[in-house]
Design a protein around this motif. Structure first.
Motif, mmCIF file in Angstrom:
data_model
loop_
_atom_site.group_PDB
_atom_site.id
_atom_site.type_symbol
_atom_site.label_atom_id
_atom_site.label_comp_id
_atom_site.label_asym_id
_atom_site.label_seq_id
_atom_site.Cartn_x
_atom_site.Cartn_y
_atom_site.Cartn_z
ATOM 1 N N PRO A 89 1.066 -1.227 0.107
ATOM 2 C CA PRO A 89 0.074 -0.123 0.041
ATOM 3 C C PRO A 89 0.947 1.210 -0.280
ATOM 4 O O PRO A 89 1.816 1.195 0.640
ATOM 5 N N LEU A 90 0.560 2.206 -0.885
ATOM 6 C CA LEU A 90 1.212 3.520 -0.883
ATOM 7 C C LEU A 90 0.262 4.655 -0.208
ATOM 8 O O LEU A 90 1.043 5.365 0.641
ATOM 9 N N LEU A 91 -0.866 4.358 -0.246
ATOM 10 C CA LEU A 91 -1.780 5.410 0.403
ATOM 11 C C LEU A 91 -3.204 4.680 0.157
ATOM 12 O O LEU A 91 -3.551 3.871 -0.375
ATOM 13 N N THR A 92 -4.199 5.192 1.166
ATOM 14 C CA THR A 92 -5.514 4.687 1.257
ATOM 15 C C THR A 92 -6.364 6.054 1.741
ATOM 16 O O THR A 92 -6.078 6.877 2.220
ATOM 17 N N LEU A 93 -7.850 5.647 1.308
ATOM 18 C CA LEU A 93 -8.835 6.467 1.520
ATOM 19 C C LEU A 93 -10.007 5.579 2.190
ATOM 20 O O LEU A 93 -10.407 4.646 1.535
#
Ligand code: MN3
Length: 202
Positions: free
Chosen positions: A155-159
Motif C-alpha cells: 500500500p502507498l496510500l489509502t482512503l
C-alpha cells in the motif's frame, strides 16, 4: 503487549475544513480506538500477543479468526489512513513516484479520475488504495476491513470510504469527500516513502 492506540500525526483540527475536528474526534477517538480496545483483550495470552499488527492480521486471516482479523486489520488500516492525509497535502507527486503515476495512468488527472471511480464504486463499507504490485502501480478497493497486505501488494496510500469517515461533514456526498481528499489532503510524501521503501526492498 506490542499493540497501542496511536496518536494522530497532526492536531485534531489540522485537516479543517475538509475533515472536521468533529469527524476526527469520532473517527480516531472512537472508531479507531474501539478496534484497538477490542483487539488487545482478544490477543492477550495467545500466540498473537507480542506480534506486530501486520503479522497478527495475516495470521488471523489464515486461521479464519475473523474477530481478531477485523480488529487488527482495522487498527492497521486506520493508522495508515491518518498518514495518507496531511494538512499540507494535495498538489502533485514528485520524482520517481510522479514518473510511475504517469507511466501507469497517463497523467495525474487520469489517476484522480480512476481513484474517484474506485472510491465511488465501493459498495457499502471499505477502502480505496494506491498500491504497488509486481507489475507497477494500481488502484484497488477492498470491502470492510480487507487490506492489500493480504495479497502481497504494497500500500502507498489509502482512503476510508466507510460512512463514518465522511458522514458528519459530507452526509451522503461521498464524491465531495473524495474530491477534497484528492485535491487538498492526499499525502504524496507518505506515498513516495512507501514506494521508495518498497523499491529499496525489491
Ligand atoms: Mn474508518
Amino acid at each position: 503487549m506490542s499493540i497501542e492506540f496511536p496518536e494522530l500525526p497532526y492536531a485534531i483540527d489540522a485537516l479543517e475544513p475538509y475533515v472536521s475536528s468533529k469527524t476526527l474526534d469520532c473517527h480516531h477517538g472512537k472508531h479507531h480506538k474501539s478496534y484497538v480496545d477490542k483487539l488487545i483483550p482478544a490477543i492477550q495470552g495467545t500466540a498473537y500477543e507480542d506480534q506486530a499488527l501486520e503479522t497478527i492480521l495475516s495470521a488471523a486471516h489464515e486461521a479464519g479468526d475473523t474477530g481478531v482479523f477485523n480488529n487488527a486489520a482495522q487498527a492497521c488500516n486506520h493508522t495508515f489512513l491518518w498518514h495518507s492525509m496531511s494538512p499540507s497535502g494535495g498538489g502533485e507527486p514528485t520524482a520517481v513516484l510522479a514518473d510511475a503515476i504517469i507511466a501507469r495512468f497517463g497523467d495525474l488527472a487520469a489517476f484522480r479520475a480512476k481513484f474517484k471511480t474506485a472510491a465511488l464504486g465501493q459498495f457499502g463499507s471499505g477502502w480505496v488504495w494506491l498500491v504497488r504490485t509486481a507489475d507497477g502501480l494500481d488502484i484497488i478497493s477492498t470491502g470492510n476491513a480487507d487490506t492489500p497486505l493480504l495479497y502481497g501488494d504494497t500500500p502507498l496510500l489509502t482512503l476510508d470510504v466507510w460512512e463514518h469517515a465522511y458522514y458528519l461533514d459530507y452526509q451522503n456526498k461521498r464524491d465531495a469527500y473524495i474530491d477534497a481528499f484528492l485535491s487538498e489532503l492526499i499525502n504524496w510524501e507518505f506515498a513516495a516513502q512507501n514506494y521508495g521503501a518498497d523499491r529499496a526492498a525489491a
